[in-house]
Enzyme design. Sequence first.
Site, mmCIF file in Angstrom:
data_model
loop_
_atom_site.group_PDB
_atom_site.id
_atom_site.type_symbol
_atom_site.label_atom_id
_atom_site.label_comp_id
_atom_site.label_asym_id
_atom_site.label_seq_id
_atom_site.Cartn_x
_atom_site.Cartn_y
_atom_site.Cartn_z
ATOM 1 C CB CYS A 61 -1.325 -7.568 3.729
ATOM 2 S SG CYS A 61 -2.642 -6.392 3.832
ATOM 3 C CG ASP A 106 -4.676 -10.598 3.423
ATOM 4 O OD1 ASP A 106 -4.568 -11.444 4.670
ATOM 5 O OD2 ASP A 106 -4.293 -9.449 3.732
ATOM 6 C CE LYS A 151 -4.440 -2.026 4.251
ATOM 7 N NZ LYS A 151 -5.769 -2.421 3.656
ATOM 8 C CD GLN A 192 19.099 0.166 4.608
ATOM 9 O OE1 GLN A 192 19.520 0.881 5.579
ATOM 10 N NE2 GLN A 192 17.751 0.277 4.395
ATOM 11 C CD GLU A 213 -6.956 -5.842 4.566
ATOM 12 O OE1 GLU A 213 -6.012 -6.168 3.601
ATOM 13 O OE2 GLU A 213 -7.052 -4.556 4.706
ATOM 14 C CE LYS A 266 -3.488 -9.800 6.874
ATOM 15 N NZ LYS A 266 -3.772 -8.635 6.137
ATOM 16 C CB VAL A 280 -1.583 -10.486 -2.683
ATOM 17 C CG1 VAL A 280 -1.363 -11.306 -3.935
ATOM 18 C CG2 VAL A 280 -3.060 -10.919 -2.228
ATOM 19 C CB THR A 281 -0.685 -6.039 -2.500
ATOM 20 O OG1 THR A 281 -0.680 -5.257 -1.280
ATOM 21 C CG2 THR A 281 -1.904 -6.386 -3.085
HETATM 22 C C1 C5J Z 1 -3.453 -6.478 1.324
HETATM 23 C C2 C5J Z 1 -4.575 -4.385 0.741
HETATM 24 N N1 C5J Z 1 -3.917 -7.639 1.529
HETATM 25 N N2 C5J Z 1 -3.696 -3.882 -0.418
HETATM 26 N N3 C5J Z 1 -4.403 -5.616 1.369
HETATM 27 O O1 C5J Z 1 -2.221 -5.958 0.861
HETATM 28 O O2 C5J Z 1 -5.081 -3.432 1.078
#
Ligand code: C5J
Length: 221
Positions: free
Chosen positions: A162, A24, A132, A202, A72, A129, A157-158
């Site tokens: 996502c 994204d 996320k 972990q 996205e 997509k 990102v982010t």
């Molecule tokens: C992504 C969002 N790409 N933060 N989208 O992380 O809404």
Amino acid sequence: MITVDALPSTFSFRKEEAALIVIDMQRDFLEPGGFGESLGNDVAQLRRTIAPLAAFMATWRAAGLPVIHTREGHLPDLSDCPPAKLLRGAPSMRIGDPTRNGRILIRGEYGHDIIDELQPIEGEAVVDKPGKGAFYATELAELLEKDGIKSLLVAGVTTEVCVHTTVREANDRGYECLVLADCVGSYFPEFQRVGLEMIAAQGGIFGWVADSTAISLKEQP
Ligand code: C5J
């Protein structure tokens, strides 16, 4: 075999079974004046990933290795956008609203596309997509299966949204994921730090973490 000094332990992968997935890196999230900034976010927090990712992508491509890009976004009639996603919160602008970069997160609009610095080159897959995670309602699983991919190097990102969702989905499907710490970004420094810690905690609960500069694509014996 390539080995990387990573957290929480060495990450190993075969070049012929690996892909770089770039999540994204779209104008709507990264450009000043775009959707992300309109929500009050500091896009500089995301833009610091562009230079390291462009450098790593160039090395990766030069080695003949595959890059998969994701975006996205939604269909113009929003039929693939659940009302819960559309109506959540109280933003000044919502998905589908018009901006100077086109309608927010709508496929085909200028703002929905990938930033100039990281544009896909010919032959690279671009996975659109609606969610996320990059596996939900997309062709990604078939694409990876067809190419015999087992290891994913993850950028974009982010970090806590996502990137995390995609890495968790990939982990559940049996892929080994190395998240590139300098090539993933969050609008929130705290989420960036904790988001990366959560992946490697972990014993690597769903992946590994390393800077892209820790990776050498020269074969080790
Ligand atoms: C992504 C969002 N790409 N933060 N989208 O992380 O809404």
